[in-house]
Design an enzyme around this catalytic site. Structure first.
Site, PDB file in Angstrom:
ATOM      1  N   THR A 177      -2.168 -42.763  -7.950  1.00 55.38           N
ATOM      2  CA  THR A 177      -0.900 -42.710  -8.678  1.00 55.38           C
ATOM      3  C   THR A 177       0.099 -41.834  -7.963  1.00 55.38           C
ATOM      4  OG1 THR A 177      -1.920 -43.029 -10.828  1.00 55.38           O
ATOM      5  CG2 THR A 177       0.187 -41.928 -10.826  1.00 55.38           C
ATOM      6  N   GLY A 211       5.847 -40.290 -17.600  1.00 57.81           N
ATOM      7  CA  GLY A 211       5.085 -40.863 -16.506  1.00 57.81           C
ATOM      8  C   GLY A 211       3.775 -40.107 -16.429  1.00 57.81           C
ATOM      9  N   SER A 246      -1.534 -38.472  -6.414  1.00 53.06           N
ATOM     10  CA  SER A 246      -1.951 -38.364  -5.016  1.00 53.06           C
ATOM     11  C   SER A 246      -0.786 -38.439  -4.034  1.00 53.06           C
ATOM     12  CB  SER A 246      -2.984 -39.442  -4.690  1.00 53.06           C
ATOM     13  OG  SER A 246      -2.466 -40.722  -4.974  1.00 53.06           O
TER      14      SER A 246
END
Length: 178
Positions: free
Chosen positions: A8, A52, A131
């Site tokens: 992600t 998010g 990441s």
């Protein structure tokens, strides 16, 4: 802070009175891509707040629902709701096991919220998680300082840069704006 989320990249930028949050669409399971167009960014609370998330999808959705419950309880006050969610997340035996991290943005505030009890408002109006979060945040910082691009374009370009660097990030990006 434990942030070992692979698969992600979420980026939030506030610039020139506008805010945009973007998330890539890739979901991985071990070393395999299992989905290319996941939606990790969405509007909640009457479309006034964008969230998010990175981490386990079910955990992140659970946290998103809990944040929305807090927003209902505190009449849309993101600061109070984020603090209450982080407090619950850190102290509740069930919630402590959730593996996710989230960004929440409204017209005035931007927060990174974690299970460690963190509610962090970034100094420069830019925050990235997951990441590829560091790459996206670095790219957005440079673009914001060195170009005249609008907020959405900064987020788009920064996410493309992150996707070109991070193997757990793809270029199928969802962007929500306020």
């Amino acid at each position: 802070m434990k942030e070992n989320f692979h698969g992600t990249t979420i980026l939030a930028v506030r610039h020139n009175g506008k805010a945009a949050v973007a998330g890539d669409g890739q979901i991985t399971l071990n070393n395999n891509v299992v989905k290319h167009h996941a939606r990790k960014v969405r509007k909640i609370y009457h479309d006034k707040i964008i969230v998010g998330f990175a981490g386990a999808t079910a955990d992140a959705l659970n946290l998103s629902e809990r944040l929305e419950e807090k927003l209902q309880r505190y009449n849309g006050n993101l600061t109070r709701s984020a603090v209450e969610l982080a407090r619950d997340w850190r102290t509740d035996r069930y919630l402590r096991r959730l593996e996710a991290i989230m960004i929440a943005v409204d017209e005035a505030c931007m927060y990174l919220i974690s299970g460690n009890g963190d509610v962090i408002e970034p100094d420069e109006g830019i925050v990235g998680i997951g990441s590829g979060g560091v790459a996206a945040q670095a790219a957005a910082t440079a673009l914001m300082k060195l170009t005249d691009l609008d907020t959405r374009r900064i987020v788009e370009e920064a996410m493309q840069i992150a996707a070109s660097i991070c193997i757990f990030t793809n270029d199928a990006v969802t962007i929500e704006e306020l």
